[in-house]
Motif scaffolding. Sequence first.
Motif, PDB file in Angstrom:
ATOM      1  N   LEU B 154      -7.829   2.206 -43.332  1.00 36.18           N
ATOM      2  CA  LEU B 154      -6.756   1.614 -44.132  1.00 36.18           C
ATOM      3  C   LEU B 154      -7.217   0.558 -45.131  1.00 36.18           C
ATOM      4  CD1 LEU B 154      -4.393   0.915 -41.110  1.00 36.18           C
ATOM      5  CD2 LEU B 154      -4.149   2.800 -42.736  1.00 36.18           C
ATOM      6  N   ARG B 155      -8.194  -0.218 -44.760  1.00 35.03           N
ATOM      7  CA  ARG B 155      -8.513  -1.417 -45.517  1.00 35.03           C
ATOM      8  C   ARG B 155      -9.973  -1.454 -45.943  1.00 35.03           C
ATOM      9  NH1 ARG B 155      -5.168  -3.492 -40.985  1.00 35.03           N
ATOM     10  NH2 ARG B 155      -7.088  -3.825 -39.868  1.00 35.03           N
ATOM     11  N   PRO B 156     -10.339  -2.089 -47.041  1.00 32.04           N
ATOM     12  CA  PRO B 156      -9.446  -2.730 -48.010  1.00 32.04           C
ATOM     13  C   PRO B 156      -8.639  -1.685 -48.789  1.00 32.04           C
ATOM     14  CG  PRO B 156     -11.774  -3.185 -48.516  1.00 32.04           C
ATOM     15  CD  PRO B 156     -11.754  -2.198 -47.430  1.00 32.04           C
ATOM     16  N   SER B 157      -7.346  -1.886 -48.886  1.00 37.28           N
ATOM     17  CA  SER B 157      -6.481  -0.871 -49.490  1.00 37.28           C
ATOM     18  C   SER B 157      -6.857  -0.591 -50.939  1.00 37.28           C
ATOM     19  CB  SER B 157      -5.024  -1.296 -49.383  1.00 37.28           C
ATOM     20  OG  SER B 157      -4.832  -2.560 -49.950  1.00 37.28           O
ATOM     21  N   GLU B 158      -7.465  -1.600 -51.597  1.00 30.02           N
ATOM     22  CA  GLU B 158      -7.846  -1.399 -52.987  1.00 30.02           C
ATOM     23  C   GLU B 158      -8.959  -0.352 -53.109  1.00 30.02           C
ATOM     24  OE1 GLU B 158      -7.824  -5.167 -55.005  1.00 30.02           O
ATOM     25  OE2 GLU B 158      -9.001  -4.323 -56.653  1.00 30.02           O
ATOM     26  N   ILE B 159      -9.764  -0.230 -52.065  1.00 31.07           N
ATOM     27  CA  ILE B 159     -10.838   0.766 -52.072  1.00 31.07           C
ATOM     28  C   ILE B 159     -10.361   2.075 -51.430  1.00 31.07           C
ATOM     29  CG2 ILE B 159     -13.065   1.342 -50.998  1.00 31.07           C
ATOM     30  CD1 ILE B 159     -13.876  -1.604 -51.461  1.00 31.07           C
ATOM     31  N   ILE B 160      -9.666   1.960 -50.311  1.00 34.10           N
ATOM     32  CA  ILE B 160      -9.279   3.156 -49.545  1.00 34.10           C
ATOM     33  C   ILE B 160      -8.153   3.929 -50.247  1.00 34.10           C
ATOM     34  CG2 ILE B 160      -8.440   3.991 -47.305  1.00 34.10           C
ATOM     35  CD1 ILE B 160     -11.270   2.736 -47.205  1.00 34.10           C
ATOM     36  N   GLU B 161      -7.227   3.210 -50.823  1.00 31.72           N
ATOM     37  CA  GLU B 161      -6.101   3.835 -51.551  1.00 31.72           C
ATOM     38  C   GLU B 161      -5.430   4.937 -50.748  1.00 31.72           C
ATOM     39  OE1 GLU B 161      -8.091   4.718 -55.393  1.00 31.72           O
ATOM     40  OE2 GLU B 161      -6.632   3.316 -56.207  1.00 31.72           O
ATOM     41  N   TRP B 162      -5.060   4.618 -49.521  1.00 36.33           N
ATOM     42  CA  TRP B 162      -4.420   5.611 -48.678  1.00 36.33           C
ATOM     43  C   TRP B 162      -3.617   4.889 -47.606  1.00 36.33           C
ATOM     44  CZ3 TRP B 162      -2.826  10.362 -48.391  1.00 36.33           C
ATOM     45  CH2 TRP B 162      -2.560  10.955 -47.162  1.00 36.33           C
ATOM     46  N   ASP B 163      -2.366   5.171 -47.485  1.00 39.37           N
ATOM     47  CA  ASP B 163      -1.483   4.625 -46.456  1.00 39.37           C
ATOM     48  C   ASP B 163      -1.316   3.098 -46.595  1.00 39.37           C
ATOM     49  OD1 ASP B 163       0.291   4.803 -44.379  1.00 39.37           O
ATOM     50  OD2 ASP B 163      -1.050   5.880 -43.034  1.00 39.37           O
ATOM     51  N   ASP B 164      -0.344   2.572 -45.894  1.00 41.74           N
ATOM     52  CA  ASP B 164      -0.059   1.134 -45.977  1.00 41.74           C
ATOM     53  C   ASP B 164      -1.033   0.365 -45.073  1.00 41.74           C
ATOM     54  OD1 ASP B 164       2.740  -0.732 -46.564  1.00 41.74           O
ATOM     55  OD2 ASP B 164       1.252  -1.462 -45.135  1.00 41.74           O
ATOM     56  N   PRO B 165      -1.671  -0.701 -45.603  1.00 42.61           N
ATOM     57  CA  PRO B 165      -2.675  -1.406 -44.800  1.00 42.61           C
ATOM     58  C   PRO B 165      -2.110  -2.089 -43.557  1.00 42.61           C
ATOM     59  CG  PRO B 165      -2.240  -2.586 -46.854  1.00 42.61           C
ATOM     60  CD  PRO B 165      -1.564  -1.256 -46.967  1.00 42.61           C
ATOM     61  N   PHE B 166      -0.808  -2.356 -43.520  1.00 43.68           N
ATOM     62  CA  PHE B 166      -0.238  -3.008 -42.339  1.00 43.68           C
ATOM     63  C   PHE B 166       0.868  -2.214 -41.659  1.00 43.68           C
ATOM     64  CE2 PHE B 166      -1.993  -6.886 -44.412  1.00 43.68           C
ATOM     65  CZ  PHE B 166      -2.923  -7.142 -43.422  1.00 43.68           C
ATOM     66  N   GLU B 167       1.458  -1.260 -42.369  1.00 40.52           N
ATOM     67  CA  GLU B 167       2.460  -0.422 -41.721  1.00 40.52           C
ATOM     68  C   GLU B 167       2.165   1.042 -42.007  1.00 40.52           C
ATOM     69  OE1 GLU B 167       6.542  -1.439 -42.309  1.00 40.52           O
ATOM     70  OE2 GLU B 167       6.337  -3.241 -41.095  1.00 40.52           O
ATOM     71  N   PRO B 168       1.029   1.510 -41.512  1.00 41.16           N
ATOM     72  CA  PRO B 168       0.649   2.895 -41.802  1.00 41.16           C
ATOM     73  C   PRO B 168       1.547   3.879 -41.058  1.00 41.16           C
ATOM     74  CG  PRO B 168      -0.852   1.945 -40.199  1.00 41.16           C
ATOM     75  CD  PRO B 168       0.065   0.837 -40.613  1.00 41.16           C
ATOM     76  N   VAL B 169       1.625   5.083 -41.580  1.00 39.40           N
ATOM     77  CA  VAL B 169       2.472   6.108 -40.945  1.00 39.40           C
ATOM     78  C   VAL B 169       1.758   7.441 -40.745  1.00 39.40           C
ATOM     79  CG1 VAL B 169       4.646   5.179 -41.845  1.00 39.40           C
ATOM     80  CG2 VAL B 169       3.395   6.842 -43.206  1.00 39.40           C
ATOM     81  N   THR B 170       0.673   7.663 -41.492  1.00 37.00           N
ATOM     82  CA  THR B 170       0.138   9.030 -41.569  1.00 37.00           C
ATOM     83  C   THR B 170      -0.281   9.596 -40.209  1.00 37.00           C
ATOM     84  OG1 THR B 170      -1.989   8.070 -42.203  1.00 37.00           O
ATOM     85  CG2 THR B 170      -0.595   8.881 -43.981  1.00 37.00           C
TER      86      THR B 170
END
Lengths: 165, 291, 435
Positions: B154-170
Amino acid sequence: MSVINFEFRNEVLKHNASLSYCYQCSTCSGGCPVALITEGKYNPRKIIEEAILGLQEKLVNEQDPNPWLCSTCQKCVELCPQKVELTEIFTLIKNQCFEKGKFPEAFSAQGQAVLEFGIAIPYSKAIISRREKLGLPSINTAPVEEIQTLLKETKFDKNITRGGD
Amino acid sequence: MSYDLFLGCVIPARLPYLEASARKVFEKLGIILKDVDGFSCCPDPTGIELIDHKTWLALGARNLSLCNNNGGVISFCSGCVETLKGVNYFINKDITVKKEVNKYLQKVGKVYEGNTAVKHFAEVLYENLDKVKETVEKPLEGFKVAVHYGCHYLRPSEIIEWDDPFEPVTVDEIVEALGAESVDYDLKLECCGNPLDKSDKDLSLQMIDNKLDAIQKAGANCVVVVCPACYQQYEFNQRELNKKNGTEYNLPIFYLSELVALAFGFKPQELGLNFHRVRPNALFENVGFKV
Amino acid sequence: MDIPSKSALIIGGGIAGIQAALDLADMGIQVNMVEKKPCIGGRMAQLDKTFPTNDCSICILAPKLSECYRHHNITLYSYSEVQKVEGSAGNFSAEILKRARFIKEDACINCGLCAEKCPMRVDDEFDRELRKRRAVYMYYLQGVPSVMTIDKEKCLWFTKNACRICEKTCERDAIDFDQQDETIKINNIGSIIVATGYNLIEDINKEVLKNYGYGKFRNVLTALEFERLESASGPQGGHIKRFSDNETPKKIAFLQCIGSRSDRVEKYCSSICCMYTTKEAMIAYEHDNELENYVFYIDMRAGGKGFQSFLKRGENEYNIKYIKSKIAQITIDEKENPIIVYENLDTGEVKQIQVDLVVLATCIVPPQGIDKLAEVLGIELNDYHFIKTPPFISVETSKNGIFTCGCVHEPMDIPRSVAEASGAAARAAEVIRGG
């Protein structure tokens, strides 16, 4: 006594200008899981504070707080209201520790394996036969000479063979 | 659909059964994973990067330079994904970084422009969620799964660009698509503590202890992970913690691909589930999952 | 004194708009005041007390409300919106949409019988949805004009063609289901004052409150919600209870800078939160002397007259502990008690504290609808979508003849809003008299 090293400070800033945005609000330390279980002995805010002040001696030699205790979970990076790229700054500090040979031994083992085999975990006989049993293909990893050429270019070979603490 | 496959080190050379389940799942979904010769260590974003950022960039860029699939490259490991996405990020963010990296690559006759798309296998599963649902043969009824996302997925979201960094769902949604229940628990988004193993074993254990405790309290009967570092942290430390602290952890740890494969009807034997330290047999019996 | 032929148009009936209207009206200038809500009063009407004197907010406001209502130079258009403005300084014209409230304003005496009988229960916006009102309702107890309004969206007659109980109940035949929205054209407007106030971050972006469990944890409230709970006319009659178990909180944590001073949300300082938090903590302590208050802050900003001593009083007389630490996240225990992790910056220690209630000092944001209003008026907004004003003359907008005051152009407290209102009124009068 702590000595301010302006060059160090400028180097960190040159590498990552976000350092100067920090206003020491302690969102990072309040959100850090390692800070919580060490009751603040490990403290990301303090590392940033020392970097802003240019306290290289404290950070790199004394390692107080110890930057190697960061679990790289990146929560601080996501939470920081000023978008300070904390873990990138920590990486720079740890890289300096590495160049001075001040790093945990386990990192040395991984680095040496990559230097020797091109991969962190060489394939043992047992694993190769287990892979066969599971119907998995054999893997052709990187030519070791090629990797060693690269690691020589980045001077990784010298720093890693000197070893860690 | 096809991707180049980046295996990394931990999965193929230590936990090949995880690789077996992942390959089976993608084959069944009709998604082609192409093996590529000549990859090195990704290298480890919690290891090599921390001691030498430029070496990490150079080796990572070299790996990416070997990929030539239009679909990009896929990995079963969150660490490898973070490294490969991270190398792209740094190369594309700063032209001087790109130049420096290519100066190194030139010495081994390679060039990398920063254009290879990188995906985590769970990303691709999520993008094919309907197909995953259709392919389920044996819904995982009774599986109360604690989803452990892990940090680097998930994190850093700026690099991963996938799902929410604190409320992921996938991953939760994938797990539920298999007919299992995703159980919410305290500390769900916290780190497993694996990277600390290299610098402070006790702290590392304390972190996984806290997580296991929260998972047990929430009433989950197994854990699902998407990263081999997290997998080892959960799998290898339960016995040690029980010995050390008198806890009674006995939670089967599944790789996401293993859960999917089980739901797709693959047999535990062909998935190598017998190599798990915490055997899932009792769970299968308890929930009436016929194997 | 000559009576000028040109009038003023004031948009927004909060404390700033009211003060500007009264100033102009007292100068003998005709004022048209337009308020979107059913009653004037604005945010100040929602507050229990005002800092730094802890005076009762409505007690200061109410006389101004009625003065505004009965002043012979002020025409009040409540439940109305400005739809179109044309012309230039000295000679504007405006079209105002006056929404039907389905109540005859001259007949209704606010006896409340209709509301008693109305079967519909709806979230009460004025009370931040912490309690229910009826579909026919008084916007708030002391509201002006003191007449009922029928909520067309919720009323059974309008939604299901049924009921009309209110009509049968009303002893003064004040219910009028045939009322229509009206468009009123006003010519000869010399100048305009925009005073449409503010919203709070939770009104436009709940995402920021996610880390604090707002909406998920029942014992996490926003500051304005807490203000309503403290108010004697609020949902709990001024006796603060937790929503999880109806217990009186004994330990309250106030978290500062929620949404403000952040590169991720709003970059500016919301200006009033340090003070309103201290006020809310003091009032809570006055209700219960066993209360422990904790304020977690980045910097305490007390840049106003008497503000610093207000903080000192908070610390010394009201058992408020100020802790310099921005809070990252909140969790809860099995009793739904919020748990806060914070660093003590004096010692570098990272600790956990369990409290009974958390109050989030959410920041001021530009009022909803400001983009449209700016377009109608032809005035510029700044990067944050507040009204753009020059650095030294804070009541001027980018267009001649249009002035502004209060939070619609930047966050500020009540005294400054009032001072600005008088400034804006003086500038508006210049244009009107000169024109």
